[in-house]
Design a protein around this motif. Sequence first.
Motif: not given
Length: 249
Positions: A191-196, A219-222
Amino acid sequence: MKYSLFILFMFTFMVSQLYEFHYINEAKNWTEAQQYCREKHTDLVTVTNMKDMKRLINISAGYQSEAWIGLYYQTDGTRKWHWSQSEVKFNESETNWNTNEPNDATGVQNCGIIWKNLKWGDLSCNDHRYFLCYDDELILIKENKTWEDALYYCRDHHHDLVTITNMEDQISVQQEAQFASTDHVWMGLHYAWSLDLWFWVSDEVVRYKNWASNEPMDDCDMSGAMETGGKHKWRKKRDSEKFNFICSK
């Protein structure tokens, strides 16, 4: 997924992401064919759905008659069809027998063949026929690593963490996953949190999905992991968790 057709010496093979089919134009009995495939490849071909069979027709240009597949009729008192790849169960609802087959015409027709029209038949295992092998392009690593460490391991020792783009890939991966020593295995899904967005590390677009209910929660770091039992659903897991993982070769 892209497929390429090659002719190489005495056999033809088709490349997919997770496995290759090989047509061997040497006439052998079924047992000899199985031994050849296990020594030089992975095993005789297992056909679990119509997509597998449709892919097989693309490599059949070299033969006009039937070819052995990894199908045999156990004769040790529990007479039932089995696949040479023992971890794959034979499913009566996924067969493609020709009309009036299997007929055990001679009383000893205990091995399976496939014709170019994709229909199946049975012959004596002692008959000599060409045959179809496959190579497994997956490898289960029974080491517990974080997602990032698993990614680097696959890229250093093989090709990449596995990508799943369709149901065929899902079935191949879950067949490997069931032998893991952890309750989940890492895949190349992050998962790229910054790009959703969720993406495959192979740059494949996430079209096919097999998320469990209420997943994913962004969520981040997933990263994505597959259950090693049950319905082999995908779960989002913290990158820091440690699981077995599956690499593509």
